[in-house]
Design an enzyme around this catalytic site. Structure first.
Site, PDB file in Angstrom:
ATOM      1  CB  CYS A 133      -0.839   0.033   1.278  1.00  0.00           C
ATOM      2  SG  CYS A 133      -1.767  -1.484   1.551  1.00  0.00           S
ATOM      3  NE  ARG A 173       4.017   1.810  -1.668  1.00  0.00           N
ATOM      4  CZ  ARG A 173       5.188   1.193  -1.673  1.00  0.00           C
ATOM      5  NH1 ARG A 173       6.098   1.539  -2.535  1.00  0.00           N
ATOM      6  NH2 ARG A 173       5.451   0.227  -0.818  1.00  0.00           N
ATOM      7  CD1 TRP A 226      -3.145  -4.297  -4.960  1.00  0.00           C
ATOM      8  CD2 TRP A 226      -2.012  -5.541  -3.487  1.00  0.00           C
ATOM      9  NE1 TRP A 226      -2.942  -5.546  -5.517  1.00  0.00           N
ATOM     10  CE2 TRP A 226      -2.254  -6.323  -4.641  1.00  0.00           C
ATOM     11  CE3 TRP A 226      -1.306  -6.115  -2.431  1.00  0.00           C
ATOM     12  CZ2 TRP A 226      -1.821  -7.630  -4.760  1.00  0.00           C
ATOM     13  CZ3 TRP A 226      -0.871  -7.424  -2.556  1.00  0.00           C
ATOM     14  CH2 TRP A 226      -1.132  -8.164  -3.712  1.00  0.00           C
ATOM     15  CG  ASN A 276       3.370  -0.788   2.570  1.00  0.00           C
ATOM     16  OD1 ASN A 276       2.757  -1.751   2.099  1.00  0.00           O
ATOM     17  ND2 ASN A 276       4.557  -0.422   2.143  1.00  0.00           N
ATOM     18  N   GLY A 277       2.128  -3.276   4.707  1.00  0.00           N
ATOM     19  CA  GLY A 277       2.810  -4.517   5.097  1.00  0.00           C
ATOM     20  C   GLY A 277       1.795  -5.539   5.570  1.00  0.00           C
ATOM     21  CD  GLU A 283       7.988  -8.823 -19.485  1.00  0.00           C
ATOM     22  OE1 GLU A 283       7.833  -9.667 -18.592  1.00  0.00           O
ATOM     23  OE2 GLU A 283       7.666  -7.632 -19.331  1.00  0.00           O
ATOM     24  CE  LYS A 313       4.601  -6.292 -19.015  1.00  0.00           C
ATOM     25  NZ  LYS A 313       5.739  -6.172 -18.157  1.00  0.00           N
ATOM     26  CD  GLU A 362       1.645  -6.480 -15.844  1.00  0.00           C
ATOM     27  OE1 GLU A 362       2.664  -6.494 -16.545  1.00  0.00           O
ATOM     28  OE2 GLU A 362       1.679  -6.341 -14.610  1.00  0.00           O
ATOM     29  CG  HIS A 388       5.510 -32.677 -26.182  1.00  0.00           C
ATOM     30  ND1 HIS A 388       5.731 -33.998 -26.466  1.00  0.00           N
ATOM     31  CD2 HIS A 388       6.523 -31.995 -26.775  1.00  0.00           C
ATOM     32  CE1 HIS A 388       6.845 -34.127 -27.178  1.00  0.00           C
ATOM     33  NE2 HIS A 388       7.337 -32.919 -27.379  1.00  0.00           N
ATOM     34  CE  LYS A 411       6.392   0.060 -11.703  1.00  0.00           C
ATOM     35  NZ  LYS A 411       6.508  -0.694 -12.978  1.00  0.00           N
TER      36      LYS A 411
HETATM   37  O1  M6R Z   1       9.861  -4.082  -8.529  1.00  0.00           O
HETATM   38  P1  M6R Z   1      10.137  -5.455  -9.009  1.00  0.00           P
HETATM   39  O2  M6R Z   1      10.915  -5.490 -10.297  1.00  0.00           O
HETATM   40  O3  M6R Z   1      10.808  -6.327  -7.985  1.00  0.00           O
HETATM   41  O4  M6R Z   1       8.727  -6.087  -9.310  1.00  0.00           O
HETATM   42  C1  M6R Z   1       8.597  -7.432  -9.679  1.00  0.00           C
HETATM   43  C2  M6R Z   1       7.228  -7.710 -10.254  1.00  0.00           C
HETATM   44  O5  M6R Z   1       6.233  -7.462  -9.305  1.00  0.00           O
HETATM   45  C3  M6R Z   1       6.950  -6.863 -11.485  1.00  0.00           C
HETATM   46  O6  M6R Z   1       7.927  -7.054 -12.459  1.00  0.00           O
HETATM   47  C4  M6R Z   1       5.577  -7.222 -12.081  1.00  0.00           C
HETATM   48  O7  M6R Z   1       5.608  -8.527 -12.577  1.00  0.00           O
HETATM   49  C5  M6R Z   1       5.191  -6.220 -13.168  1.00  0.00           C
HETATM   50  N1  M6R Z   1       3.896  -5.692 -12.915  1.00  0.00           N
HETATM   51  C6  M6R Z   1       5.109  -6.809 -14.523  1.00  0.00           C
HETATM   52  O8  M6R Z   1       4.804  -5.851 -15.481  1.00  0.00           O
END
Ligand code: M6R
Length: 609
Positions: free
Chosen positions: A2, A27, A74, A100-101, A482, A486, A489, A505, A604
């Protein structure tokens, strides 16, 4: 995870808190709330949904006061709702907390508090904190917080206010980021520097087990035992404007277009002027220590993990050192073999990802050296690692990571070449050839971005489907993972990435008429085999979108749509081939009317395990 923010000064605190929360929405954005001292005492307003909901509530009935705390959530414990939003208060409504945590032992604490007559209004772990502080309070909020946190297990960055002491704001940190902004007659707390950058550039970065007591006139840093800590202020010299949209519709698009600059900045002075050597003084290892490395573990989450998969190929090909890449949340639990000759590379854009941080600590506990590749100077990962290669991507705001990924790749190329030159596993001429090709990448990315309209067209077509597949071999497969993440998400289209040869397979059963299959085919030596796999898909009715190298004769003959990337060395293609995949996800999300920068259910920076 958060975002938290706090203010004490002479301004209208509600405005400062809302400004700060806007900068922290990346966040989490399930709900938001503020607590402000007004003439009526400690008043709390909160609202489920985006910050705009809270703003309109406050617009109707503003909270007038000059001290306050705020939160953007969050959800972890308890669904997004008004009741579960922070700030949380105790039963007397005299203590208010933003957190936060995660408090791991909250259930036991809650049971005990309920048995003692406390009434809880939410399903959160955080609410126990406000009750605990109230229980421990005997006229000194600092001591009460110290006592309360000693009973808590888990991760927390806290902002605490009590009506009993309306001129003090207390902050404390353990395993969640927290900074203190120092102004003139006013002071701030925030989960991240942008939250306070409109007001001050001087900050203290709190370490785990430290707290700060803020008044209008100053800030005291203390240990949890109450000892004073003396620390230099950190002056922030980067500009908030770099974190704004700069004319782009979305942060993600801006960040995609920033990649040529980010590549250049990350390579910067790390390539010698004659273009023959990598210069990495930030790698704090002697030649002997480097020569003793017997294995490398790369540990990261999400997109950073995908960069680590490419990193494995880069390092193994350049040095012959065996490399394993692990998802950070799994790493500790698989009992990895870590010896003093193991180098652990952690990769993290934010430098605050809890799983990655835990892996870093586990690696150090086992005696390994840790090298971090991170984008945030002063982050927890950057501070705890033995060496740090900073990716100079600049602030990444969109939840979907783009420029952080590609600069992480640049970090791996530089480090792989640095190892190769130290260990003499590659000829100097080859190292110079790779460095020269690396330096051409930014211009080649610009050339790809000029063709963004072609991808937009492909993406709009893809956006009409509910399923999509990616295939690739070798290093291409790592990039398809990747591309698939992307797309999922931000467009919410279900997609899967497969090694091209693996499709038959099982997954081939899912291919039906018209299903889009994106085939990444940039590795010349694997092209023939990939073409065979493409034919298998075509035979089942799949619609093939090929991504290959300019000048390929064969690929265009096998696919329904083609996007070509400029030619580079096979090892460097990920830094180019991922760009059309980022654009594909962006335009598909846009076509579906999604909130590109803030996809549902995500945040994020994931600072909980
Ligand atoms: O801040 P970080 O690179 O450690 O974050 C890792 C993942 O949470 C981050 O890459 C996440 O998968 C992204 N939203 C992907 O776009």
């Amino acid at each position: 995870m958060c975002g938290i923010v706090g203010y004490i000064g002479n301004r209208n605190s509600q405005e400062v808190l809302i400004e700060g929360l806007k900068k922290l929405e990346y966040r989490g954005y399930d709900s938001a709330g503020v607590a402000v001292f007004t003439k009526n005492g400690l008043e709390v307003k909160k609202s489920v949904g985006r910050l705009a909901n809270l703003e309109s509530k406050l617009g109707d009935a503003p909270l007038e006061g000059t001290i306050g705390i705020g939160h953007t959530r969050w959800a972890t414990h308890g669904k997004p709702s008004d009741a579960n939003s922070h700030p949380h208060t105790d039963s007397s409504l005299k203590f208010s907390v933003v957190h936060n945590g995660i408090i791991e032992n909250y259930a036991t604490l809650k049971e005990e508090l309920i048995a003692n007559g406390h009434v809880f209004l939410s399903d959160t772990d955080t609410e126990v904190i406000s009750h605990l502080i109230a229980v421990e309070y005997q006229g000194d909020i600092v001591k009460a917080v110290q006592k309360a946190v000693k009973r808590m297990r888990g991760a927390y960055a806290l902002g605490v206010l009590t009506e009993h002491e309306p001129d003090r704001l207390v902050a404390v940190r353990n395993a969640s980021p927290l900074i203190i902004g120092v102004g003139d007659g006013e002071n701030f707390i925030g989960s991240d520097i942008p939250a306070i950058l409109n007001y001050t550039r001087d900050v203290y970065i709190l370490n785990d087990g430290e707290m700060a007591v803020l008044t209008r006139d100053g800030v005291e840093l203390l240990t949890l035992e109450g000892n004073f800590i003396s620390r230099e202020l950190f002056h922030v010299d980067w500009d908030l404007v770099t974190a704004e949209k700069a004319g782009f519709d979305h942060f993600m698009l801006k960040e995609i277009y920033e990649q040529p600059k980010a590549y250049r900045d990350t390579m910067g002075a790390r390539i010698s002027e004659d273009g023959k050597r990598v210069v990495l003084p930030e790698v704090k290892m002697t030649e002997d220590e480097i020569k003793r490395i017997s294995r490398i573990h790369i540990v990261a989450c999400g997109t950073a993990y995908h960069a680590g998969l490419v990193g494995k190929t880069i390092i193994e090909r350049l040095t012959g050192i065996p490399v394993e890449t692990d998802v950070a949340s799994e790493y500790r639990y698989r009992s990895p073999i870590i010896t003093p000759d193991t180098l652990v590379i952690v990769v993290s854009q934010s430098g605050e990802t809890a799983d990655t941080l835990a892996a870093l600590r586990e690696a150090q506990r086992c005696g390994a050296r840790v090298l971090a590749i991170t984008n945030v100077v002063g982050s927890s990962v950057a501070r705890e690692a033995n060496s740090v290669i900073t990716t100079w991507a600049g602030p990444e705001i969109a939840v979907a990571s783009t420029k952080a990924y590609t600069t992480q790749l640049i970090g791996f190329y530089l480090f792989g070449l640095f190892l190769a030159q130290t260990l003499e596993t590659q000829k100097p001429e080859y190292i110079a050839e790779v460095l020269s090709a690396l330096q051409q990448l930014p211009t080649q990315v610009e050339a790809i971005l000029e063709k963004a309209e072609d991808i937009k067209d492909i993406a709009e077509q893809a956006a009409t489907h509910e399923d999509l597949f990616f295939i690739g071999r070798g290093i291409d497969y790592a990039v398809t993972l990747e591309g698939s993440l992307k797309l999922k998400e931000i467009s919410y289209i279900h997609s899967e990435a497969y090694p091209s040869g693996e499709l038959k397979h099982g997954t081939l059963a899912l291919i039906e008429d018209g299903i889009p299959v994106i085939a990444l085919a940039t590795q010349d030596e694997l092209l023939e085999k990939t073409v065979s796999n493409i034919k298998e898909v075509v035979a089942r009715g799949g619609y093939i979108i090929g991504i290959g190298n300019e000048g390929d004769a064969e690929l265009p003959r096998q696919v329904d749509r083609l996007f070509s990337i400029p030619r580079t060395l096979g090892l460097l293609t990920p830094a180019l081939s991922v760009i059309p995949l980022q654009l594909l996800a962006y335009y598909a999300a846009l076509a579906r009317g999604n909130d590109v920068d803030k996809p549902r259910n995500l945040a994020k920076s994931v600072t909980v395990e």
